[in-house]
Design an enzyme around this catalytic site. Structure first.
Site, PDB file in Angstrom:
ATOM      1  NE  ARG A  16      -3.797   0.714   2.084  1.00 53.28           N
ATOM      2  CZ  ARG A  16      -4.988   0.848   2.668  1.00 53.28           C
ATOM      3  NH1 ARG A  16      -5.131   1.627   3.717  1.00 53.28           N
ATOM      4  NH2 ARG A  16      -6.029   0.186   2.201  1.00 53.28           N
ATOM      5  CD  GLN A  74     -13.113  -1.722   0.068  1.00 49.59           C
ATOM      6  OE1 GLN A  74     -12.277  -1.606   0.957  1.00 49.59           O
ATOM      7  NE2 GLN A  74     -14.322  -2.225   0.304  1.00 49.59           N
ATOM      8  CG  ASP A 123     -13.644   6.477  -0.849  1.00 50.25           C
ATOM      9  OD1 ASP A 123     -13.623   6.329   0.397  1.00 50.25           O
ATOM     10  OD2 ASP A 123     -12.608   6.402  -1.549  1.00 50.25           O
ATOM     11  CB  CYS A 170     -13.876   1.335   0.755  1.00 55.37           C
ATOM     12  SG  CYS A 170     -13.304   3.041   0.894  1.00 55.37           S
TER      13      CYS A 170
HETATM   14  N1  NVA Z   1     -10.031   6.733  -1.247  1.00 54.85           N
HETATM   15  C1  NVA Z   1      -9.596   6.367   0.071  1.00 54.85           C
HETATM   16  C2  NVA Z   1      -9.816   4.914   0.318  1.00 54.85           C
HETATM   17  C3  NVA Z   1      -9.415   4.442   1.684  1.00 54.85           C
HETATM   18  C4  NVA Z   1      -9.585   2.961   1.865  1.00 54.85           C
HETATM   19  C5  NVA Z   1      -8.124   6.723   0.228  1.00 54.85           C
HETATM   20  O1  NVA Z   1      -7.360   6.501  -0.703  1.00 54.85           O
HETATM   21  O2  NVA Z   1      -7.761   7.249   1.271  1.00 54.85           O
HETATM   22  N1   CP Z   2     -11.110   0.101   3.039  1.00 54.98           N
HETATM   23  C1   CP Z   2      -9.804   0.060   3.378  1.00 54.98           C
HETATM   24  O1   CP Z   2      -8.910  -0.219   2.568  1.00 54.98           O
HETATM   25  O2   CP Z   2      -9.579   0.309   4.704  1.00 54.98           O
HETATM   26  P1   CP Z   2      -8.191   0.511   5.418  1.00 54.98           P
HETATM   27  O3   CP Z   2      -7.615   1.824   4.929  1.00 54.98           O
HETATM   28  O4   CP Z   2      -8.524   0.539   6.881  1.00 54.98           O
HETATM   29  O5   CP Z   2      -7.263  -0.629   5.064  1.00 54.98           O
END
Ligand code: NVA
Ligand code: CP
Length: 309
Positions: A107, A137, A229, A269
């Site tokens: 990530r 997701q 989101d 999500c």
């Molecule tokens: N769009 C959000 C999703 C978090 C799971 C982000 O990238 O922060």
């Molecule tokens: N939805 C999601 O990816 O959550 P986290 O950021 O908690 O991993």
């Protein structure tokens, strides 16, 4: 049957409709096995590295538990604790980790960095969220829709909000399973043009429809699944105030979902911001499937791990 052994999961665009369907089906089977305590430790002796440069609750915990339940070993690696954080190259990190591990989940911010990691790694690399995409997701989202609706055929999903990583992966995911998708985003916050182009190509595989709009009411009209989101994603903290001035007409609330199908389901999500992108009535109401959706992260990722590793 599909053979995904050794493949990377960087984008759902890279997977055929049959492959996406197979992952979702296996996710359902593994969920049953877990619920009935039927052993399914198919990854004994395998280790997965989990590299995180951004925060996570669901992704980290569900991947760690997934590896544990499959009989393998998860190793959490914060970027700042790796030499990567002190300037060791992505290529060298990929080469070295490939000698110890059987897979890497990462990530991070830049999608190009994940592609680079995958290019130099000789083991599967799984995208656990980049600024561009969040495929794991959307596999959980599709599993949840399948559970609640029984099918994808003839369904319409509406995504309302920022044209971000979730929106992008939904465009691919819906096209691959043959579900229609309508997206509504404010001007200036539209999905990436290249992603739209690739997703349009994907719709030709299944004949699904795709619309990118600015009007949330039009997008939600008759929708069977309503998704939103956050307005400011991880890394966009500095834009939070500006975005808070733009996005309020895109809040998913009772007034907006009145335009959806009577038996619509709501997905998010998470983490969610009640009173911003979604009202408490909607996310905590009877149409919300967000807790099943969060649980399904575990099952969908077990399917991915079982198939790729
Ligand atoms: N769009 C959000 C999703 C978090 C799971 C982000 O990238 O922060
Ligand atoms: N939805 C999601 O990816 O959550 P986290 O950021 O908690 O991993």
């Amino acid at each position: 049957k599909v053979d995904l052994k050794g493949r990377d999961l960087l984008s759902l665009h890279d997977f055929s409709p049959d492959e996406v369907t197979a992952i979702i089906e296996l996710a359902g089977e593994l969920k049953e096995k877990q619920n009935f305590k039927i052993p399914h430790a198919c990854l004994q002796g395998k280790a997965l590295g989990l590299i995180f440069q951004k925060s996570s609750t669901r992704t980290r915990v569900s991947f760690e538990v997934a590896m544990y339940q499959l009989g393998g070993y998860p190793m959490f690696l914060n970027t700042n604790d790796l030499q990567l954080g002190r300037g060791e190259s992505i290529a060298d990190t990929a080469r070295v980790l490939s000698r110890y591990l059987d897979g890497i989940m990462i990530r991070t911010y830049s999608h190009a960095e994940v592609e680079e990691l995958a290019r130099y790694a000789t083991i599967p690399v799984i995208n656990g969220l980049t600024d561009l995409l969040h495929p794991c997701q959307i596999l959980a989202d599709l599993q949840t829709i399948k559970e609640r609706k029984g099918t994808f055929a003839g369904l319409k999903l509406a995504y309302v909000g920022d044209g971000n990583n979730i929106c992008h992966s939904l465009l691919f995911g819906c096209a691959k399973v043959g579900m229609d998708i309508s997206v509504a985003c404010p001007e200036g916050y539209m999905p990436d043009g290249e992603i739209i182009r690739l997703a349009r190509e994907d719709t030709l595989l299944t004949g699904s429809k795709m619309e990118v709009l600015t009007d949330p009411v039009e997008a939600v009209s008759g929708a069977d699944v309503v998704v939103t989101d956050v307005w400011a994603s991880m890394g966009q903290e500095a834009e939070q105030n500006r975005r808070a001035g733009v996005f309020p007409p895109y809040q998913v609330n009772e007034k907006l979902v009145a335009h959806a199908a009577q038996d619509y389901i709501f997905l998010h999500c998470l983490p969610a911001h009640r009173g911003e992108e979604v009202s408490a009535e909607v996310i905590d109401g009877p149409h919300s499937a967000v807790w099943d959706e969060a649980e399904n992260r575990l099952h969908a990722q077990k399917a991915v791990l079982a198939l790729l590793l």
